[in-house]
Design an enzyme around this catalytic site. Structure first.
Site, short mmCIF file in Angstrom:
data_model
loop_
_atom_site.label_atom_id
_atom_site.label_comp_id
_atom_site.label_asym_id
_atom_site.label_seq_id
_atom_site.Cartn_x
_atom_site.Cartn_y
_atom_site.Cartn_z
N ASN A 1 14.31 17.39 -11.94
CA ASN A 1 14.15 17.53 -10.48
C ASN A 1 14.80 18.82 -9.98
O ASN A 1 14.26 19.50 -9.10
CB ASN A 1 14.77 16.33 -9.76
CG ASN A 1 13.93 15.07 -9.94
OD1 ASN A 1 12.79 15.14 -10.42
ND2 ASN A 1 14.48 13.92 -9.57
N ILE B 1 -7.67 -4.14 1.06
CA ILE B 1 -8.24 -4.71 -0.18
C ILE B 1 -7.89 -6.18 -0.35
O ILE B 1 -8.53 -6.89 -1.11
CB ILE B 1 -7.82 -3.92 -1.45
CG1 ILE B 1 -6.30 -3.86 -1.59
CG2 ILE B 1 -8.43 -2.53 -1.46
CD1 ILE B 1 -5.83 -3.34 -2.97
N LYS C 1 7.40 12.37 -0.92
CA LYS C 1 7.53 12.64 -2.35
C LYS C 1 8.23 13.98 -2.56
O LYS C 1 8.19 14.85 -1.69
CB LYS C 1 6.14 12.63 -3.01
CG LYS C 1 5.38 11.30 -2.86
CD LYS C 1 6.05 10.16 -3.63
CE LYS C 1 5.40 8.82 -3.40
NZ LYS C 1 4.25 8.53 -4.21
N SER D 1 5.32 -4.18 -9.36
CA SER D 1 4.09 -4.58 -8.68
C SER D 1 2.87 -3.92 -9.33
O SER D 1 1.81 -4.53 -9.45
CB SER D 1 4.16 -4.25 -7.18
OG SER D 1 4.13 -2.85 -6.96
N LYS D 2 3.02 -2.68 -9.77
CA LYS D 2 1.91 -2.00 -10.47
C LYS D 2 1.69 -2.62 -11.85
O LYS D 2 0.54 -2.75 -12.31
CB LYS D 2 2.18 -0.50 -10.59
CG LYS D 2 2.09 0.27 -9.28
CD LYS D 2 0.70 0.22 -8.63
CE LYS D 2 -0.31 1.10 -9.31
NZ LYS D 2 -1.62 1.11 -8.59
N THR E 1 -2.54 3.11 6.24
CA THR E 1 -1.10 2.97 6.42
C THR E 1 -0.52 4.35 6.69
O THR E 1 -1.26 5.34 6.77
CB THR E 1 -0.44 2.41 5.14
OG1 THR E 1 -0.67 3.35 4.07
CG2 THR E 1 -0.99 1.05 4.77
N TYR F 1 8.42 -1.38 -7.01
CA TYR F 1 7.14 -0.67 -7.06
C TYR F 1 6.53 -0.76 -8.46
O TYR F 1 5.37 -1.15 -8.64
CB TYR F 1 7.33 0.81 -6.67
CG TYR F 1 6.19 1.69 -7.12
CD1 TYR F 1 4.88 1.44 -6.70
CD2 TYR F 1 6.39 2.76 -7.99
CE1 TYR F 1 3.81 2.24 -7.12
CE2 TYR F 1 5.34 3.56 -8.42
CZ TYR F 1 4.05 3.28 -7.99
OH TYR F 1 3.00 4.06 -8.41
N THR G 1 0.23 3.81 -12.91
CA THR G 1 1.32 4.79 -13.01
C THR G 1 2.05 4.66 -14.34
O THR G 1 2.03 3.60 -14.97
CB THR G 1 2.32 4.54 -11.85
OG1 THR G 1 3.48 5.35 -12.06
CG2 THR G 1 2.76 3.09 -11.80
N ASP G 2 2.74 5.74 -14.72
CA ASP G 2 3.57 5.67 -15.94
C ASP G 2 4.84 4.87 -15.70
O ASP G 2 5.54 4.50 -16.65
CB ASP G 2 3.91 7.08 -16.44
CG ASP G 2 4.65 7.95 -15.41
OD1 ASP G 2 4.86 7.48 -14.27
OD2 ASP G 2 4.97 9.10 -15.74
N GLU G 3 5.16 4.57 -14.43
CA GLU G 3 6.42 3.88 -14.14
C GLU G 3 6.46 2.45 -14.68
O GLU G 3 7.51 1.85 -14.81
CB GLU G 3 6.72 3.91 -12.64
CG GLU G 3 6.88 5.34 -12.15
CD GLU G 3 7.51 5.46 -10.77
OE1 GLU G 3 8.35 4.61 -10.43
OE2 GLU G 3 7.14 6.40 -10.05
N ASP H 1 22.74 8.78 -5.89
CA ASP H 1 21.51 8.40 -6.60
C ASP H 1 20.93 7.10 -6.04
O ASP H 1 21.66 6.27 -5.47
CB ASP H 1 21.82 8.21 -8.09
CG ASP H 1 20.63 8.53 -8.97
OD1 ASP H 1 19.54 8.78 -8.42
OD2 ASP H 1 20.79 8.54 -10.20
#
Length: 362
Positions: A267, A68, A207, A171-172, A44, A168, A142-144, A298
């Site tokens: 950030n 996959i 990112k 989905s993880k 991708t 996102y 991920t930690d998200e 934001d």
């Protein structure tokens, strides 16, 4: 790779090995003789075969383009190469993109992980008992999935309840739950790692860190969401890859391990540190890079703070990050300055359109 075990190394089927973390892992795996690699990647926008150019003549490395979600292809690769482990990096990972096109995230992260698990389970069930015993399915997450923390909350632990806030992250989280269920239902020997924000060489510049480095070098605004006080725990990608390999070798099956950089930064601080490094390494007359900082509206559902408690992997497996944020960030900025050909190849029309769509309308 006619005889994958001619050098007595294990064979690892790595999915998403042309992306940022996956490519760093593949390069470290070949350098450190961790295994022979079969790399399945869909290619991708965020994948880049240039990341792996140095392996072009490496007989212990094989690249296959594919998805996959393609059960037949994954099954074929498992049968053909008889891997000792599957390491699943393949994922759509960018929160902003998940807000614009959530379906891609469900397709790759949920359906894709499910198909990969199904094919791996079928393959694993046919192995002899010794190979069954040593086989591992390692899922990179991920930690998200844990949601957002307040400034005074304790860091995410492996037993923190899941509370994803973006398509996102959801989905993880779905993928993580599927992996867990295949261990508990079918005894498939799974492992899961949940990491904090990665940074380092080869990262696609959507990112924060590479975006800011490249925008600064091109005299473009440095767009910071909201008030810039969102906090992330930054993990250098090389440290992350070492941790993944350790979990693969010594992690307890059915368990998950949190991997963090022990580097919580807002950030705004991150961007100012990048600007200070660039002022040193690539100075411009009468100009400070921090003058380019611009605050923008934001993004929806923007988690305020992530922080990882990685005491479990430290106590059980002896891992801790080797880079602090200053050393890792300096290496990262230096890498982007030294690899202008890689950077040039990234700046295609598609990427420019994405930047326009996501940042210029805010």
């Amino acid at each position: 790779m006619s005889n994958p075990n001619k050098n007595n190394l294990p064979t690892l089927l790595v999915t998403g090995g042309a992306g940022f973390i996956g490519a760093n892992f593949v390069l470290q795996a070949r350098k450190g003789k961790w295994g022979n690699i079969i790399n399945l990647d869909k290619l991708t926008y965020a994948s880049n075969l240039q990341n792996l150019a140095e392996l072009k003549n490496d007989s212990g490395y094989t690249f296959v383009q594919g998805d996959i979600s393609n059960y037949e292809l994954v099954s074929y690769l498992l049968e053909k190469h008889q891997p000792d482990a599957v390491i699943n990096f393949a994922a759509e990972t960018h929160v902003d993109r998940s807000i614009l096109t959530p379906l891609n995230f469900i397709q790759t992260n949920v359906v894709g992980t499910f198909q990969l698990l199904e094919a791996s389970k079928t393959y694993w069930q046919k192995l002899n008992s010794e190979k069954q015993e040593s086989f591992r399915f390692l899922h990179i997450s991920t930690d998200e999935v844990y949601g957002s923390l307040n400034p005074t909350d304790t860091a995410f632990r492996e037993d923190t309840p899941y509370a994803p806030n973006s398509p996102y992250a959801a989905s993880k989280a779905g993928a993580d739950h599927l992996v867990r269920s295949y261990y508990h239902t079918y005894n498939l020997p799974t492992l899961t790692t949940n990491c904090s924000n990665n940074y380092g060489p080869l990262q696609f510049p959507e990112k924060l860190i590479p975006l800011m480095i490249l925008n600064a070098l091109n005299d473009q605004p440095l767009p910071i969401y909201g008030d810039g006080q969102n906090i992330r725990d930054w993990l250098y990608v090389g440290d992350h890859c070492d941790a993944i390999y350790l979990v693969l070798k010594a992690g307890k099956i059915g368990e998950s391990y949190n991997i963090g950089g022990l580097n919580e930064q807002t950030n705004l601080v991150v961007v100012n540190k990048i600007c200070a490094i660039l002022d040193e390494l690539a100075p411009k007359n009468n100009f400070r890079y921090s003058d380019l900082i611009t605050f923008i509206k934001d993004r929806p559902g923007h988690d305020r703070r992530y922080a990882i408690d990685c005491s479990k992997i430290n106590q059980e497996l002896g891992w801790k990050p080797q880079e602090n944020f200053e050393s890792g960030l300096l290496k990262t900025v230096q890498w982007y300055l030294n690899n202008s050909a890689w950077v040039e190849s990234i700046f295609t029309g598609t990427y420019q359109n994405w930047i326009k769509q996501n940042y210029e309308t805010r």
